[in-house]
Design a protein around this motif. Structure first.
Motif, PDB file in Angstrom:
ATOM      1  N   ARG A 110       0.827  -1.202   0.000  1.00 55.64           N
ATOM      2  CA  ARG A 110       0.000   0.000   0.000  1.00 55.64           C
ATOM      3  C   ARG A 110       0.864   1.255   0.000  1.00 55.64           C
ATOM      4  N   PRO A 141       2.244   4.996   0.950  1.00 57.58           N
ATOM      5  CA  PRO A 141       2.377   5.663   2.255  1.00 57.58           C
ATOM      6  C   PRO A 141       1.124   6.444   2.632  1.00 57.58           C
ATOM      7  N   GLN A 169      -1.446   4.035   3.875  1.00 60.27           N
ATOM      8  CA  GLN A 169      -1.035   3.538   5.190  1.00 60.27           C
ATOM      9  C   GLN A 169      -1.343   4.571   6.275  1.00 60.27           C
ATOM     10  N   LEU A 214      -5.084   4.690   6.898  1.00 64.63           N
ATOM     11  CA  LEU A 214      -5.514   3.538   7.698  1.00 64.63           C
ATOM     12  C   LEU A 214      -5.115   3.715   9.166  1.00 64.63           C
ATOM     13  N   LEU A 215      -3.924   4.292   9.384  1.00 66.75           N
ATOM     14  CA  LEU A 215      -3.488   4.539  10.765  1.00 66.75           C
ATOM     15  C   LEU A 215      -4.414   5.529  11.464  1.00 66.75           C
ATOM     16  N   VAL A 267      -7.599   5.949  10.801  1.00 68.89           N
ATOM     17  CA  VAL A 267      -8.830   5.207  11.118  1.00 68.89           C
ATOM     18  C   VAL A 267      -8.611   4.350  12.367  1.00 68.89           C
ATOM     19  N   PHE A 268      -7.448   3.704  12.418  1.00 68.34           N
ATOM     20  CA  PHE A 268      -7.140   2.835  13.564  1.00 68.34           C
ATOM     21  C   PHE A 268      -7.088   3.658  14.856  1.00 68.34           C
ATOM     22  N   LEU A 296      -8.694  -4.047  10.106  1.00 63.15           N
ATOM     23  CA  LEU A 296      -7.503  -3.190  10.074  1.00 63.15           C
ATOM     24  C   LEU A 296      -6.229  -3.966  10.392  1.00 63.15           C
ATOM     25  N   GLN A 301       0.092  -5.712   6.109  1.00 63.99           N
ATOM     26  CA  GLN A 301      -0.398  -6.221   4.828  1.00 63.99           C
ATOM     27  C   GLN A 301       0.069  -7.650   4.534  1.00 63.99           C
TER      28      GLN A 301
END
Lengths: 159, 154
Positions: free
Chosen positions: A3, A5, A8, A11-12, A14-15, B73, B79
């Motif tokens: 994925r 940067p 990534q 997503l971080l 969201v996490f 997640l 990944q």
């Protein structure tokens, strides 16, 4: 393919939001659990009595309710009766099950705060004179219980 | 010192890259993502278990969604399949441990007698029920959905 940067990082984010949301839910629920354990600390103190005369006399009792816990609590009277002197002597003044809060059905006591609620209870006309005497001589004792609700849980608290 | 700090920081901010990296990078990203996902699972399961005391916005659906998305997640962040399996294992074990802790710790903090552990049995029963039927399966389903997504978009 790995994925990008940017993905990534998104997503971080969201996490992190997920961790924050579950953390907030946990802290709020745990605080309420603690408040529930400490519900006995909610204090009801009668501060004033007044007889309202008329065809249907009623006794008004002011309560100062203190909630030292960290979560708002809701209260409503469940079985409160006014007596002339010691309740064990049985000199009932108000009509049982006629008690209600002036205004709303329930009152909210803020976390760490004090609120004043007024309880109204009917008095039979033949006991109005004795009630007035008891009010003047400061002999009235209110005994019974309030229903205390913290979020979705209820319990009775004796007065 | 600065070299190692930068390395750890880069690993944590680029978990997908790290999941294909050296052994140390893979372990660090799997442990971090796994522990945080376990934390989300345990916190949400606790809120579900104490639903009557939860705030209005933290209803069952919201908490179940949190657990599901945290599972997805795990795979989206770590990944590489190999690293993500490790991360999910960490999430499951850490989540189970933390969920048990949420049942036991109140008794210790509030100094309530457990009657030799007897009083803990109903709470632990609820914790295990939620683990077996909600926390672990929802996280696993989210994880599998993310694998399917990664497979479909590969």
């Amino acid at each position: 393919m790995v994925r990008s940067p940017r993905t990534q990082r998104a997503l971080l984010v969201v996490f992190a939001a997920l961790v924050a949301a579950s953390g907030a839910a946990f802290v709020s629920t745990a605080t309420a659990q603690l408040a529930w354990q400490e519900r006995d600390a909610i204090d009801f103190r009668p501060t004033g009595f007044e007889l309202v005369d008329g065809d249907e006399p009623a006794l008004r009792v002011e309560f100062a309710v203190t909630n030292p816990t960290a979560v708002d609590a809701r209260i409503r009277p469940s079985a409160l009766v006014a007596y002339d002197g010691d309740p064990r002597a049985g000199a009932t003044l108000s009509v049982p099950r006629s008690e209600r809060l002036a205004g709303d059905r329930e009152a909210t006591v803020p976390a760490g705060g004090t609120t004043t609620v007024t309880l109204v209870a009917d008095v039979p006309p033949e006991r109005a004179d004795r009630t007035r005497e008891a009010v003047d001589a400061d002999r009235i004792v209110v005994s019974g219980s309030f229903v205390v609700t913290v979020r979705g849980r209820s319990d009775t608290a004796d007065v | 010192m600065s070299e190692r700090t930068r390395g750890a920081l880069a690993t944590l901010t680029r978990p997908a890259d790290a999941s294909y990296g050296s052994r140390r990078e893979r372990l660090l990203s799997a442990l971090t993502v796994g522990l945080l996902a376990g934390l989300v699972g345990a916190a949400a399961a606790y809120t579900l278990r104490r639903g009557a005391l939860a705030p209005a916005w933290a209803d069952d659906t919201a908490m179940a969604t949190l657990v599901f998305v945290s599972g997805a997640l795990v795979k989206l962040l770590c990944q590489s399949l190999r690293t993500s399996v490790l991360a999910l294992a960490v999430a499951t074990v850490a989540g189970a441990g933390l969920a048990v802790a949420t049942a036991v710790v109140p008794y210790l903090l509030l100094d309530i007698a457990t009657l030799g552990g007897l009083a803990l049995l109903p709470a632990l029963r609820d914790v295990i029920t939620l683990l077996v039927f909600v926390q672990i399966p929802l996280q696993l389903t989210g994880y599998l959905v993310a694998i399917v997504y990664d497979g479909a978009t590969a």
